[in-house]
Each structure stands twice: as C-alpha cells, then as structure tokens.
Design a protein around this motif. Structure first.
Motif, mmCIF file in Angstrom:
data_model
loop_
_atom_site.group_PDB
_atom_site.id
_atom_site.type_symbol
_atom_site.label_atom_id
_atom_site.label_comp_id
_atom_site.label_asym_id
_atom_site.label_seq_id
_atom_site.Cartn_x
_atom_site.Cartn_y
_atom_site.Cartn_z
ATOM 1 N N CYS A 66 0.837 -1.200 0.000
ATOM 2 C CA CYS A 66 0.000 0.000 0.000
ATOM 3 C C CYS A 66 0.877 1.258 0.000
ATOM 4 C CB CYS A 66 -0.903 -0.041 1.229
ATOM 5 S SG CYS A 66 -2.263 1.098 1.124
ATOM 6 N N GLN A 67 2.063 1.163 0.607
ATOM 7 C CA GLN A 67 2.963 2.322 0.601
ATOM 8 C C GLN A 67 3.224 2.791 -0.838
ATOM 9 O OE1 GLN A 67 5.298 4.163 3.231
ATOM 10 N NE2 GLN A 67 4.663 5.281 1.423
ATOM 11 N N GLY A 87 0.493 -4.881 -3.157
ATOM 12 C CA GLY A 87 -0.451 -3.774 -2.975
ATOM 13 C C GLY A 87 -1.168 -3.512 -4.296
ATOM 14 N N ALA A 118 -6.033 0.429 2.871
ATOM 15 C CA ALA A 118 -5.084 -0.694 2.928
ATOM 16 C C ALA A 118 -5.787 -2.020 3.214
ATOM 17 C CB ALA A 118 -4.005 -0.419 3.966
ATOM 18 N N ASP A 123 -6.887 5.942 1.496
ATOM 19 C CA ASP A 123 -6.059 4.892 2.096
ATOM 20 C C ASP A 123 -7.000 3.787 2.556
ATOM 21 O OD1 ASP A 123 -4.473 3.186 3.468
ATOM 22 O OD2 ASP A 123 -3.642 4.655 4.871
ATOM 23 N N SER A 133 -2.871 -0.265 -6.618
ATOM 24 C CA SER A 133 -3.196 1.144 -6.831
ATOM 25 C C SER A 133 -4.297 1.199 -7.891
ATOM 26 C CB SER A 133 -1.945 1.866 -7.342
ATOM 27 O OG SER A 133 -2.287 3.128 -7.855
ATOM 28 N N TRP A 174 -7.452 5.118 -5.200
ATOM 29 C CA TRP A 174 -7.615 4.246 -4.042
ATOM 30 C C TRP A 174 -6.349 3.389 -3.924
ATOM 31 C CZ3 TRP A 174 -10.812 5.098 -8.092
ATOM 32 C CH2 TRP A 174 -12.066 5.662 -7.840
ATOM 33 N N ALA A 175 -5.921 3.184 -2.689
ATOM 34 C CA ALA A 175 -4.763 2.296 -2.474
ATOM 35 C C ALA A 175 -5.181 1.213 -1.504
ATOM 36 C CB ALA A 175 -3.598 3.100 -1.906
ATOM 37 N N THR A 176 -4.833 -0.014 -1.829
ATOM 38 C CA THR A 176 -5.172 -1.112 -0.924
ATOM 39 C C THR A 176 -4.094 -2.177 -0.997
ATOM 40 O OG1 THR A 176 -6.949 -2.610 -0.226
ATOM 41 C CG2 THR A 176 -6.622 -2.399 -2.598
ATOM 42 N N ASP A 177 -4.291 -3.212 -0.200
ATOM 43 C CA ASP A 177 -3.338 -4.320 -0.172
ATOM 44 C C ASP A 177 -4.051 -5.631 -0.453
ATOM 45 O OD1 ASP A 177 -0.661 -3.608 0.392
ATOM 46 O OD2 ASP A 177 -1.202 -3.084 2.442
ATOM 47 N N ALA A 230 1.466 1.916 -3.415
ATOM 48 C CA ALA A 230 0.180 2.244 -4.056
ATOM 49 C C ALA A 230 -0.167 3.703 -3.740
ATOM 50 C CB ALA A 230 -0.915 1.302 -3.574
ATOM 51 N N HIS A 231 0.158 4.144 -2.507
ATOM 52 C CA HIS A 231 -0.027 5.571 -2.189
ATOM 53 C C HIS A 231 0.875 6.419 -3.088
ATOM 54 C CE1 HIS A 231 -2.586 4.852 1.119
ATOM 55 N NE2 HIS A 231 -1.683 4.574 2.027
#
Ligand SMILES: Cc1ncc(COP(=O)(O)O)c(C=O)c1O
Length: 465
Positions: free
Chosen positions: A138-139, A300, A261, A259, A302, A285-288, A141-142
């Motif tokens: 996610c880091q 992750g 995640a 965020d 994005s 959107w960012a997720t894991d 992806a952010h």
C-alpha cells in the motif's frame, strides 16, 4: 534427465511442514537477537556449498525465529496469511521468473494480472474505467496514486511536473486526517512535497474527519489541493464520511485519494459495504492484497480513475522496450521497472474464494474480532477501548492496585501483551490511542477459527485471574 532442482523437493516438504504445523507452534519467536545472529550471520564462504545444504541451513536456523503470522492466532499489526492457491501460485511466479514489466516479456503473466485487476475493480465496485497497478504494498500504491494526483493538480494550474519538476511550482497542500497512516507522510516525502505540505484535520469521537473543519481548511487555501481520506484507520477502523467530504473536495478542485489498505475490502461484503458509502466518488484508491485478501507478501494495489493521469505519472520510454501494444504494459502503470508478476496470486485468491468467499472472509474475521474484544473485555482489569464494525479494535489492561494511575495502566497493558506473546498462544501488538497505551486486535487471517478465538481468550483469562 538430471534434476538440477532436487532442492525443491526438500523445500516443498519443509514449506508444507511450516504451513501445516504453524498453528501448533508458538506464535512468537523463540530465539533472541544474539541467538539468531549466531546461527545466521557469519563471514561469507569463499567457495560455494550445495543448494540443498543452503536451504537446509536457512530452514534450521530460521524456523524458531519466525512469527506464526500465517496461523490463526496472530492478531498484531494487520498481517494476513496466505491462501493455499495464492501461496502455490506465488511459487509459480518465482519458478516462471518472468519479468512482468512488459506484455512482450510474459504474455501469459500479463493477461493473468490484467484479469486480476479487472476482477478487483468488480469486487470492490469501483469505477470500471479506472486503471490499476500491482505494487509491492500500500505504501507504493499511495506513491502511485499521489504521484498521479500531484501531476494532475499542478497540470490544472498550468505546471508540468514531468517537464519542470517541483522547484518553483505552486505549492500543493495535502489535507488529511490526524489519524492517517505513516505511509501517507512517507509517500508525500517521496513525492518531494515535504511533510509541511500536510495539513492534519481533527476528527470527531468516531475518528472521522470533522466536516466543518475540513471545509474551512479547504476554503482557506487557494492553491492546488490533494485530499487523503481513511477507509479504515489502523487503530479503530474509522471510515471518513466520504459522501460528505468528497463533494466538498470536488468543489475545491481537489484530488481525493483513499487509504484503504485493508478497509477497502469492506466493499466485498454486502453487509459491510455501507461503511464505504460514497468512496467510489474518489479519484484514487490504495489497498493491499497481502492483508485481507490473504495473498503472500508483497502485493499492494493502486487504482486510479483518471487513466491518463496515472499513465503520465508512471510511464517510461526507452528505445529497447519492445511494446507491440497488444496489451497494457505494467511498466507504464507501476513505479518499478523489472517486476515479478505479483498479480498472479491475486488472480488465484479471487478464484479460490469467489465473490462470496471474499465476503465470507471479511464477515467472519469481523465477527471473530468482536468476539475477542468482548470476551477479553469481560475479564478482570480488561477495558474495551474500541470495538469497531470491522476487524480492528482496542483493549487496555488496568493495574488493579489502589490509586493506580494511567501510566500504571500503560505498564500493565504492555505487561499483558508481553506475557501473551511470550506464552506463544497468540500474538498482539501495542498502539497509542488518545495518549494511552492500548492493545490492538486485528483479525485478517483466513485461518482464524472459533477455536482460535477460544484459545486466545483462555490465555488472557489465565493471565488476568
Ligand atoms: C491503514 C494502512 N495504510 C497503509 C499501510 C501500509 O501498507 P503496506 O505495509 O502494504 O505498504 C498500512 C499497513 O499496515 C495500513 O494499515
């Protein structure tokens, strides 16, 4: 035919032993730093040794220093396990060893990842026109989403980041929650915006950004704006009020990044989806997948509504890149150049579970989180700080001596966490909430069962009575 890879037979047996026995092993490491150093860290040999000896040594020296985070009683941080098909296909990814940067480098991996991305969009019910990228976590992806945001909001005021960089650019402000995850601050730093560009907005008692304060803050700043909202913060799983905040952000021309995640996966459950109402109005959107979807690290995702902004922020041109443009090349959407096909385990996990299976996983883990919190919360000295609608919550343990103060309760909370972790029965991590130490309960593992909940509550009962 000579078998050059016979080491894999041994490795398979050891790996199976690990995954099948992890729930019968202590969940915490049994070795100290010094003991691990002694087993693992020594001068590099000048001549090689057989592959099987290498792997045998890694297994023997590491096994008692590992955490049982793939098992059912690991509730620290937000660390998912690995579904069987996801783990197996992750091995395939390593065995195939494709450079999944380009369709030309691996047509099959490319199609699998593209399909996985489309399935994720469908599962999470996000705009169909969005583009996506499988990042390391996610880091990143952010970083990817906010990179597109940075370019777009500056482009809107006539500045090209890709051509002119940031020196002399109109300053951007990033409006976000006081409870944001640290990976937001780091992404902002990676992007050269500096943490002074972050403006943290206060939240209400439910951990949600205060709408009036949000609106006032946006009004006060005339320059390019980015907004970062939480789809479940890491302590109490608070969701910002997307349907109120996003239209305000849009009125001010801000890019909205989420965020999510783990919390974005609430959208996979018809019963939890309401928590994310309005989230589809965001820009990125960012997720894991390595959290709630239970694929192995690292994966992750994005997702960006404005395809052009996404591509412009990430694309690369080099004369030797052979792109026949039959399919999307991942290199155009990811921060990495060479990369493993980390979307393949996502494809596998989604097929293994199906939409109903993901929904069931989300609901089951939320239910177990609630049970753990409520049942431990009834024990002597235990105090429920937070019980969320999702899969996170907080407990605190009071020092029962007379005149004990908050710092005594902090000490007692850490003592109980240490004692549980040392018991090897379950594993938890501490956090700070409203300046007090608390124990986080995070349930994301597909393996966690009612029996795990029972065993976990029992160890607390033993320690607290
Ligand atoms: C809410 C939230 N955002 C972002 C992250 C960072 O994710 P990753 O470790 O995959 O980079 C985490 C990780 O725990 C998280 O809980």
């Amino acid at each position: 035919m000579e078998d050059k890879y016979s080491v894999l037979d041994f490795t398979l047996a050891e790996a199976k032993k690990w995954v099948n026995e992890v729930d019968d092993r202590p969940v915490s490491s049994r070795l100290t730093f010094e003991e691990l150093k002694e087993k693992i860290s020594f001068p590099l040999n000048s001549t090689g040794i057989p592959a099987e000896d290498v792997v045998k040594h890694i297994v023997d020296s590491a096994k008692d220093g590992l955490l049982g985070s793939t098992g059912g009683r690991f509730f620290a941080w937000v660390i998912g396990g690995a579904l069987p098909s996801a783990l197996a296909s992750d091995w395939l990814v390593s065995s195939w060893d494709q450079n999944a940067a380009l369709y030309a480098c691996s047509p099959a991996a490319s199609i699998i990842e593209e399909t996985a991305g489309e399935w994720v969009l469908e599962l999470l019910d996000l705009p169909k026109e969005s583009s996506f990228a499988f990042t390391t976590g996610c880091q990143l992806a952010h970083f990817t989403g906010l990179s597109a945001a940075r370019s777009k909001v500056l482009k809107n005021v006539g500045w090209s980041v890709s051509q002119d960089g940031l020196f002399g650019a109109p300053p951007i402000k990033v409006f976000t929650s006081q409870h944001r995850h640290g990976s937001i601050d780091r992404a902002i730093r990676y992007l050269g915006l500096g943490n002074k560009s972050l403006q943290a907005i206060k939240t209400n008692d439910l951990g949600e950004i205060l709408v009036s304060e949000f609106e006032r803050s946006l009004q006060e700043f005339g320059g390019p704006k980015i907004v970062v909202l939480d789809a479940a913060d890491l302590n109490i799983a608070a969701f910002d009020s997307f349907s109120e905040l996003i239209p305000i952000a849009q009125q001010h021309g801000a890019w909205v990044h989420i965020d999510g995640a783990f919390g974005l996966f609430a959208r996979a459950s018809p019963n939890k989806k309401y928590l994310t109402k309005g989230i589809e109005l965001a820009d990125s959107w960012a997720t894991d997948a390595h959290k709630w979807l239970n694929v192995p690290f690292d994966c992750g995702i994005s997702i960006i509504k404005d395809k052009d902004a996404h591509r412009e922020a990430m694309t690369i041109q080099a004369s030797y890149i052979a792109s026949d443009k039959i399919a999307r090349d991942q290199i155009d959407w990811n921060p990495e150049w060479s990369r493993r096909a980390r979307g393949v385990p996502v494809y596998a996990a989604l097929r293994e579970l199906g939409k109903e299976g993901v929904s069931d996983l989300v609901e089951r883990t939320c239910k177990y989180c609630k049970m753990i919190i409520e049942e431990i919360g009834e024990l002597p000295g235990a105090e429920i700080i937070w019980k969320s609608e999702l899969n996170q919550g907080l407990l605190r343990f009071r020092d029962l001596k007379r005149n004990a103060n908050e710092s005594d309760h902090d000490v007692q909370t850490q003592k109980i966490i240490n004692a549980v972790n040392e018991s090897g029965v379950a594993f938890f991590s501490p956090t700070t909430w409203e300046n007090k130490l608390a124990m986080r309960v995070s349930v994301v593992n597909w393996k966690t069962s009612e029996d795990d909940v029972k065993k976990t509550v029992e160890i607390f009962r033993k320690l607290l009575s």
